[in-house]
Design a protein around this motif. Structure first.
Motif, PDB file in Angstrom:
ATOM      1  N   LEU A 119       0.832  -1.198   0.000  1.00 55.72           N
ATOM      2  CA  LEU A 119       0.000   0.000   0.000  1.00 55.72           C
ATOM      3  C   LEU A 119       0.868   1.251   0.000  1.00 55.72           C
ATOM      4  CD1 LEU A 119      -2.749   1.399   0.214  1.00 55.72           C
ATOM      5  CD2 LEU A 119      -2.631   1.104   2.702  1.00 55.72           C
ATOM      6  N   LYS A 120       1.920   1.267   0.797  1.00 50.05           N
ATOM      7  CA  LYS A 120       2.818   2.425   0.826  1.00 50.05           C
ATOM      8  C   LYS A 120       3.518   2.602  -0.521  1.00 50.05           C
ATOM      9  CE  LYS A 120       5.257   3.061   4.569  1.00 50.05           C
ATOM     10  NZ  LYS A 120       6.169   2.791   5.735  1.00 50.05           N
ATOM     11  N   MET A 121       3.840   1.485  -1.171  1.00 54.33           N
ATOM     12  CA  MET A 121       4.464   1.576  -2.485  1.00 54.33           C
ATOM     13  C   MET A 121       3.488   2.132  -3.512  1.00 54.33           C
ATOM     14  SD  MET A 121       7.405   1.106  -3.857  1.00 54.33           S
ATOM     15  CE  MET A 121       8.183   0.046  -2.646  1.00 54.33           C
ATOM     16  N   LEU A 122       2.226   1.733  -3.424  1.00 54.74           N
ATOM     17  CA  LEU A 122       1.203   2.307  -4.306  1.00 54.74           C
ATOM     18  C   LEU A 122       1.098   3.815  -4.100  1.00 54.74           C
ATOM     19  CD1 LEU A 122      -1.759  -0.263  -4.211  1.00 54.74           C
ATOM     20  CD2 LEU A 122      -0.411   0.406  -6.201  1.00 54.74           C
ATOM     21  N   HIS A 123       1.181   4.242  -2.861  1.00 54.36           N
ATOM     22  CA  HIS A 123       1.156   5.676  -2.563  1.00 54.36           C
ATOM     23  C   HIS A 123       2.324   6.390  -3.242  1.00 54.36           C
ATOM     24  CE1 HIS A 123      -1.331   5.087   1.390  1.00 54.36           C
ATOM     25  NE2 HIS A 123      -2.056   4.975   0.300  1.00 54.36           N
ATOM     26  N   GLU A 124       3.510   5.778  -3.178  1.00 56.50           N
ATOM     27  CA  GLU A 124       4.677   6.404  -3.788  1.00 56.50           C
ATOM     28  C   GLU A 124       4.524   6.486  -5.305  1.00 56.50           C
ATOM     29  OE1 GLU A 124       7.066   7.898  -2.204  1.00 56.50           O
ATOM     30  OE2 GLU A 124       6.143   7.346  -0.298  1.00 56.50           O
ATOM     31  N   TYR A 125       4.056   5.407  -5.909  1.00 51.93           N
ATOM     32  CA  TYR A 125       3.867   5.404  -7.361  1.00 51.93           C
ATOM     33  C   TYR A 125       2.835   6.446  -7.783  1.00 51.93           C
ATOM     34  CZ  TYR A 125       6.479   0.994  -7.572  1.00 51.93           C
ATOM     35  OH  TYR A 125       7.457   0.033  -7.497  1.00 51.93           O
ATOM     36  N   GLU A 126       1.742   6.532  -7.030  1.00 49.20           N
ATOM     37  CA  GLU A 126       0.702   7.497  -7.363  1.00 49.20           C
ATOM     38  C   GLU A 126       1.226   8.922  -7.211  1.00 49.20           C
ATOM     39  OE1 GLU A 126      -3.958   8.542  -6.265  1.00 49.20           O
ATOM     40  OE2 GLU A 126      -2.804   7.241  -4.947  1.00 49.20           O
ATOM     41  N   ALA A 127       1.959   9.184  -6.137  1.00 52.78           N
ATOM     42  CA  ALA A 127       2.525  10.520  -5.932  1.00 52.78           C
ATOM     43  C   ALA A 127       3.540  10.855  -7.022  1.00 52.78           C
ATOM     44  CB  ALA A 127       3.172  10.614  -4.549  1.00 52.78           C
ATOM     45  N   ASP A 128       4.352   9.869  -7.432  1.00 50.62           N
ATOM     46  CA  ASP A 128       5.296  10.092  -8.526  1.00 50.62           C
ATOM     47  C   ASP A 128       4.563  10.468  -9.814  1.00 50.62           C
ATOM     48  OD1 ASP A 128       7.498   9.567  -6.971  1.00 50.62           O
ATOM     49  OD2 ASP A 128       7.600   7.440  -7.516  1.00 50.62           O
ATOM     50  N   SER A 129       3.511   9.719 -10.124  1.00 48.80           N
ATOM     51  CA  SER A 129       2.750   9.977 -11.344  1.00 48.80           C
ATOM     52  C   SER A 129       2.120  11.367 -11.331  1.00 48.80           C
ATOM     53  CB  SER A 129       1.662   8.904 -11.510  1.00 48.80           C
ATOM     54  OG  SER A 129       0.871   9.155 -12.657  1.00 48.80           O
ATOM     55  N   LEU A 130       1.558  11.744 -10.184  1.00 51.97           N
ATOM     56  CA  LEU A 130       0.938  13.065 -10.065  1.00 51.97           C
ATOM     57  C   LEU A 130       1.987  14.176 -10.134  1.00 51.97           C
ATOM     58  CD1 LEU A 130      -1.643  12.314  -7.223  1.00 51.97           C
ATOM     59  CD2 LEU A 130      -2.138  12.670  -9.648  1.00 51.97           C
ATOM     60  N   THR A 131       3.162  13.921  -9.595  1.00 56.17           N
ATOM     61  CA  THR A 131       4.237  14.913  -9.644  1.00 56.17           C
ATOM     62  C   THR A 131       4.682  15.171 -11.069  1.00 56.17           C
ATOM     63  OG1 THR A 131       5.021  14.258  -7.440  1.00 56.17           O
ATOM     64  CG2 THR A 131       6.561  15.448  -8.839  1.00 56.17           C
ATOM     65  N   VAL A 132       4.870  14.112 -11.821  1.00 52.37           N
ATOM     66  CA  VAL A 132       5.269  14.258 -13.224  1.00 52.37           C
ATOM     67  C   VAL A 132       4.181  14.981 -14.020  1.00 52.37           C
ATOM     68  CG1 VAL A 132       5.802  12.992 -15.343  1.00 52.37           C
ATOM     69  CG2 VAL A 132       6.797  12.261 -13.179  1.00 52.37           C
ATOM     70  N   ASN A 133       2.922  14.725 -13.687  1.00 54.61           N
ATOM     71  CA  ASN A 133       1.812  15.373 -14.399  1.00 54.61           C
ATOM     72  C   ASN A 133       1.726  16.873 -14.137  1.00 54.61           C
ATOM     73  OD1 ASN A 133       1.032  12.956 -15.527  1.00 54.61           O
ATOM     74  ND2 ASN A 133      -0.506  12.509 -13.979  1.00 54.61           N
ATOM     75  N   THR A 134       2.407  17.362 -13.083  1.00 55.58           N
ATOM     76  CA  THR A 134       2.392  18.799 -12.804  1.00 55.58           C
ATOM     77  C   THR A 134       3.346  19.560 -13.708  1.00 55.58           C
ATOM     78  OG1 THR A 134       4.092  18.598 -11.092  1.00 55.58           O
ATOM     79  CG2 THR A 134       1.775  18.407 -10.399  1.00 55.58           C
ATOM     80  N   GLY A 135       4.135  18.834 -14.502  1.00 54.39           N
ATOM     81  CA  GLY A 135       5.059  19.495 -15.415  1.00 54.39           C
ATOM     82  C   GLY A 135       6.516  19.240 -15.111  1.00 54.39           C
ATOM     83  N   VAL A 136       6.795  18.486 -14.064  1.00 55.42           N
ATOM     84  CA  VAL A 136       8.180  18.132 -13.750  1.00 55.42           C
ATOM     85  C   VAL A 136       8.706  17.194 -14.832  1.00 55.42           C
ATOM     86  CG1 VAL A 136       9.714  17.042 -12.080  1.00 55.42           C
ATOM     87  CG2 VAL A 136       7.781  18.416 -11.294  1.00 55.42           C
ATOM     88  N   GLY A 137       9.896  17.485 -15.346  1.00 50.95           N
ATOM     89  CA  GLY A 137      10.467  16.629 -16.378  1.00 50.95           C
ATOM     90  C   GLY A 137      10.695  15.220 -15.870  1.00 50.95           C
ATOM     91  N   SER A 138      10.203  14.226 -16.593  1.00 53.35           N
ATOM     92  CA  SER A 138      10.287  12.848 -16.117  1.00 53.35           C
ATOM     93  C   SER A 138      11.733  12.378 -15.996  1.00 53.35           C
ATOM     94  CB  SER A 138       9.503  11.921 -17.056  1.00 53.35           C
ATOM     95  OG  SER A 138      10.007  12.011 -18.383  1.00 53.35           O
ATOM     96  N   SER A 139      12.581  12.759 -16.943  1.00 52.67           N
ATOM     97  CA  SER A 139      13.982  12.334 -16.886  1.00 52.67           C
ATOM     98  C   SER A 139      14.685  12.945 -15.679  1.00 52.67           C
ATOM     99  CB  SER A 139      14.706  12.730 -18.176  1.00 52.67           C
ATOM    100  OG  SER A 139      14.131  12.083 -19.298  1.00 52.67           O
ATOM    101  N   GLN A 140      14.455  14.243 -15.453  1.00 51.71           N
ATOM    102  CA  GLN A 140      15.064  14.898 -14.299  1.00 51.71           C
ATOM    103  C   GLN A 140      14.543  14.307 -12.993  1.00 51.71           C
ATOM    104  OE1 GLN A 140      14.178  19.055 -14.851  1.00 51.71           O
ATOM    105  NE2 GLN A 140      15.773  19.363 -16.396  1.00 51.71           N
ATOM    106  N   TYR A 141      13.264  13.992 -12.984  1.00 49.96           N
ATOM    107  CA  TYR A 141      12.667  13.430 -11.773  1.00 49.96           C
ATOM    108  C   TYR A 141      13.221  12.041 -11.496  1.00 49.96           C
ATOM    109  CZ  TYR A 141       9.101  12.223  -8.328  1.00 49.96           C
ATOM    110  OH  TYR A 141       8.461  11.851  -7.176  1.00 49.96           O
TER     111      TYR A 141
END
Length: 236
Positions: free
Chosen positions: A201-223
């Motif tokens: 469950l905690k890993m799902l939280h991390e993946y979801e937060a990562d996906s939402l972070t990238v969707n805000t405009g953060v470059g995926s490669s840099q992230y």
């Protein structure tokens, strides 16, 4: 107590079957929010199903006794009920071990929560987008709980994507999931699959937060590079 033990056994079976299915099938997909919802809803369903009286078809040639028959008091021919001394001692021992384990896990989780709150209370606070940001002058891993994000001043100034990531945790109410799941960990502390599912469950939280972070405009490669730096160290 017998009825409660019976409930625990049944719910353990339901949870174990579901978690094995989830680990083998659903964790391979990348629908993180959907997987999270399925995880939470079906976990709750596994806790409710044992409370429902569902009549299943009887198997006429079933030599194995049901759980109810094993835990229920024996019946003598004259209709009076009695419990064998061995069964009584066994049930008392199981109940005592279960109760001790429940108390230990409950105290451990409570102390962990108290230490986190005390640690947060020592860090200065500022408000960003309605979220309390705790800026620590000491280098520390970032984390969030409730409506609060704790982050080092260095990461706040040099790596804004980390703050965005933690804010996604807050906005997605991930701490609510963990607080609710803590109840299951207290009740089913003896089931290793429950602890494994907690990490999932905690890993799902991390993946979801990562996906939402990238969707805000953060470059995926840099992230991705930032995540690697945080995992293995900037020099390496």
């Amino acid at each position: 107590m017998i009825e409660y033990l019976l409930y625990i056994i049944k719910s353990t079976v339901y949870l174990s079957v579901f978690y094995v299915f989830f680990m083998l099938v659903m964790r391979k997909t990348t629908f993180f929010r959907f997987n999270r919802i399925v995880f939470l809803v079906l976990t709750a369903l596994c806790l409710v199903l044992p409370l429902l009286h569902i009549s299943l078809p009887q198997i006429p040639v079933m030599p194995v006794k049901t759980i109810e028959e094993v835990l229920a008091p024996a019946v003598v021919s004259n209709g009076e009920l009695y419990e064998m001394q061995e069964q009584n001692v066994l049930l008392m021992a199981i109940s005592a071990v279960y109760l001790i384990g429940t108390i230990v896990v409950l105290v451990g989780l409570s102390l962990s929560f108290i230490r986190m709150r005390l640690h947060m209370g020592k860090i200065p606070t500022q408000i960003i987008d309605g979220i309390k940001i705790k800026l620590s002058d000491v280098d520390m891993p970032s984390f969030s709980w409730g409506n609060v994000v704790a982050i080092s001043r260095k990461d706040f100034e040099e790596n804004p994507a980390i703050l965005t990531h933690e804010m996604m945790h807050v906005k997605s109410l991930h701490s609510v999931d963990l607080a609710a799941y803590a109840i299951i960990m207290v009740i089913h502390w003896f089931n290793p699959l429950v602890w494994i599912a907690h990490r999932e469950l905690k890993m799902l939280h991390e993946y979801e937060a990562d996906s939402l972070t990238v969707n805000t405009g953060v470059g995926s490669s840099q992230y991705q590079l930032l995540l690697i730096k945080k995992a293995v160290g900037e020099k390496r």
